[in-house]
Enzyme design. Structure first.
Site, PDB file in Angstrom:
ATOM      1  N   LYS A   1      14.492  15.926  -2.563  1.00  0.00           N
ATOM      2  CA  LYS A   1      14.811  14.519  -2.797  1.00  0.00           C
ATOM      3  C   LYS A   1      13.559  13.838  -3.335  1.00  0.00           C
ATOM      4  O   LYS A   1      12.677  13.449  -2.587  1.00  0.00           O
ATOM      5  CB  LYS A   1      15.280  13.868  -1.491  1.00  0.00           C
ATOM      6  CG  LYS A   1      16.205  12.667  -1.669  1.00  0.00           C
ATOM      7  CD  LYS A   1      15.546  11.453  -2.293  1.00  0.00           C
ATOM      8  CE  LYS A   1      14.527  10.814  -1.378  1.00  0.00           C
ATOM      9  NZ  LYS A   1      13.937   9.562  -2.016  1.00  0.00           N
TER      10      LYS A   1
ATOM     11  N   GLU B   1       4.009  14.564   7.036  1.00  0.00           N
ATOM     12  CA  GLU B   1       2.657  14.275   6.576  1.00  0.00           C
ATOM     13  C   GLU B   1       2.671  12.823   6.141  1.00  0.00           C
ATOM     14  O   GLU B   1       3.246  12.474   5.112  1.00  0.00           O
ATOM     15  CB  GLU B   1       2.261  15.216   5.441  1.00  0.00           C
ATOM     16  CG  GLU B   1       0.765  15.198   5.158  1.00  0.00           C
ATOM     17  CD  GLU B   1       0.388  14.164   4.131  1.00  0.00           C
ATOM     18  OE1 GLU B   1      -0.128  13.103   4.543  1.00  0.00           O
ATOM     19  OE2 GLU B   1       0.589  14.399   2.939  1.00  0.00           O
TER      20      GLU B   1
ATOM     21  N   CYS C   1      -3.049   9.678   0.285  1.00  0.00           N
ATOM     22  CA  CYS C   1      -3.083   9.476   1.737  1.00  0.00           C
ATOM     23  C   CYS C   1      -4.412   9.872   2.355  1.00  0.00           C
ATOM     24  O   CYS C   1      -4.779   9.362   3.416  1.00  0.00           O
ATOM     25  CB  CYS C   1      -1.941  10.257   2.391  1.00  0.00           C
ATOM     26  SG  CYS C   1      -1.903  11.997   1.937  1.00  0.00           S
TER      27      CYS C   1
ATOM     28  N   GLU D   1      -3.144   1.067   5.794  1.00  0.00           N
ATOM     29  CA  GLU D   1      -3.271   1.867   4.576  1.00  0.00           C
ATOM     30  C   GLU D   1      -2.959   0.996   3.359  1.00  0.00           C
ATOM     31  O   GLU D   1      -1.850   0.498   3.206  1.00  0.00           O
ATOM     32  CB  GLU D   1      -2.330   3.069   4.625  1.00  0.00           C
ATOM     33  CG  GLU D   1      -2.497   4.005   3.452  1.00  0.00           C
ATOM     34  CD  GLU D   1      -1.679   5.279   3.602  1.00  0.00           C
ATOM     35  OE1 GLU D   1      -2.207   6.358   3.299  1.00  0.00           O
ATOM     36  OE2 GLU D   1      -0.507   5.182   4.019  1.00  0.00           O
TER      37      GLU D   1
END
Length: 495
Positions: free
Chosen positions: A186, A260, A294, A393
């Protein structure tokens, strides 16, 4: 399917759904439009999967796993297929590179690296076929002999983010396929086109029908995929917020998960660290992949008395970076991927000033770039460790610099977020650096470097950065279940 030449290379600009080795239109006709983040113009579109399409994709993958040849092949036979898959992908590498630039805004070199990551990863995992232990015989404490087998988990939903859509798919597909699983990939609704090249290569490589299916989808349908009873495992890379939602949705059917998630990685500069080493590694670490990564070392933790020296050198290096057209080989940083994400990053810059922060460099849109979702590489100073820009973040080319008085405080600041994905320690004393690195609570810590990812070494996070590991033999093991057969046929004995 339309082929449109853009930037001198013909790449596919319209895609349908790939189910059971067939391209199929979506059942509702809904399309996902891709916008070039540098020009703000449409690139193409892909079909968006409906709930019926999700059911069809799961059914194809389920049939391929339950009744097809793929999980029943030897691991060596699957490895040979992965090598063919890699060879076919490499034939399209230049077209895929151009598409990735248009789809993500990543600069040419990084887009080319993304196009070649999957072939490299396929070959690495194919190379494990002869050494990875799938069967073991063990005599237990009671004297019984057990045959311990590693078997494929089943049907895998691989949910891939937009920031490195092909490279991060390579953290999932080769391992799942070598293990004998079948996969529904996906891709993000922002980057649905490049994934189609996996389907093209899989067809040419002769992967059996249903082994790889590709279903771009919007969030509601993606949640249906996560909840679907026909899915055995989910592997997801993305934000912590979405990861929590996936874990909640998957709980009803106790699906296996590899997550993750986000990061707010610290880089601790010890008193004796080399300034040049810090600059040489932190600049690409913070700004590589347009800062949309990330593992970005987004918190630099420095001794108070070295702050001006380090910030000054980094600001000079940041100011020298070229922000602009990602197709230009001279460009260092391209645009944020979407207007929505651009506005999100700009919101963090605004919050920095509200919390008393100062911009040593950058802080907004670069001058002269009125079209495209560009943000200048930015260094924020004079905020507390609890400020939003030091805790959340940002996912852009933004570095927050924090100071410490002693190393105990430095480690406390480093560990003082909800995240635990990556980190770094800089020192000329290796033993000292190693001792400090062991105190940082993250999945990975780098010594005298900002980001290191190696195909052969496990990767993943702790705390709110997720759980499970990708890459290395551990990444293959994540797609295998342990099955035990007792061989002796003797009466049950107890300890």
């Amino acid at each position: 399917m339309t082929i449109t030449p853009i930037a001198g290379t013909a790449f596919v600009t319209e895609r349908e759904l790939f189910i059971g080795n067939e391209w199929r239109p979506g059942s509702t006709g809904q399309r996902l439009t891709v916008i070039d983040p540098a020009t703000e113009q449409p690139v193409g579109s892909a079909a968006a999967a409906s709930s019926a399409d999700i059911d069809a994709g799961v059914a194809a993958a389920r049939a391929a796993f339950d009744h097809g040849p793929w999980p029943r092949m030897t691991i060596q036979e699957r490895a040979a297929a992965l090598v063919r898959f890699a060879e076919e992908l490499e034939k399209d590498a230049e077209a895929v590179t151009e598409l990735l630039v248009a789809e993500t805004g990543l600069i040419l070199g990084q887009s080319r690296g993304g196009a070649l990551t999957m072939p490299a990863m396929l070959r690495y995992y194919a190379g494990l076929a002869d050494t990875f232990p799938l069967v073991e015989k063990r005599v237990g404490v009671t004297g019984f002999t057990a045959r311990i087998e590693k078997r494929p988990v089943g049907v895998v939903a691989a949910i891939v983010p937009w920031n490195a859509p092909l490279a991060l798919a390579a953290f999932k597909l080769p391992q799942a396929l070598l293990a004998g699983c079948t996969v529904i990939m996906k891709p993000s609704e922002d980057t649905p086109l490049s994934a189609g090249y996996f389907a093209d290569a899989a067809l040419r490589a002769g992967l059996p029908a249903g082994v790889l299916n590709i279903l771009p989808a919007l969030p509601t349908e993606s949640d249906l995929l996560v909840r679907h009873p026909g899915i055995d495992k989910i592997t997801f890379t993305g934000s912590t917020t979405v990861g929590r939602a996936i874990a909640t949705s998957a709980a009803d059917t106790l699906k296996q998960l590899t997550l993750e998630l986000g990061g707010k990685s610290p880089a601790v500069v010890l008193d004796d660290a080399s300034l040049q080493r810090v600059v040489d590694t932190m600049v690409p670490g913070v700004t590589g992949n347009n800062g949309e990564v990330c593992t970005n070392p987004s918190r630099l933790i420095v001794p108070e008395h070295r702050k001006d020296e380090i910030v000054g050198a980094l600001a000079e290096a940041f100011a020298a970076l070229v922000v602009g057209d990602p197709r230009d080989p001279k460009t260092d940083i391209g645009p944020m991927i979407t207007r929505k994400h651009y506005e999100r990053v700009m919101g963090y810059l605004a919050s920095a000033t509200e919390e008393g922060g100062r911009f040593a460099v950058g802080g907004g849109r670069p001058p002269g770039l009125d079209t495209g979702f560009y943000i200048a590489p930015t260094i924020i100073t004079d905020v507390s460790p609890g400020a939003r820009v030091a805790q959340e973040e940002i996912f852009g080319p933004v570095l927050t610099v924090l100071t410490y008085r002693d190393e105990e405080e430095a480690v406390r600041i480093a560990n003082g977020t909800e995240f635990g994905l990556s980190g770094a320690v800089y020192s000329e004393d290796f033993d000292h650096a190693l001792q400090t690195a062991r105190k940082i609570n993250s999945g990975t810590v780098n010594i005298n470097n900002s980001i290191t990812i190696d195909i052969g070494v496990p990767f993943g996070g702790v705390k709110q950065s997720g759980y499970g590991r990708e890459l290395g033999p551990e990444g293959l093991g994540a797609f295998l279940n342990t099955h035990v057969i007792f061989l002796d046929g003797e009466p049950l004995r107890t300890l």
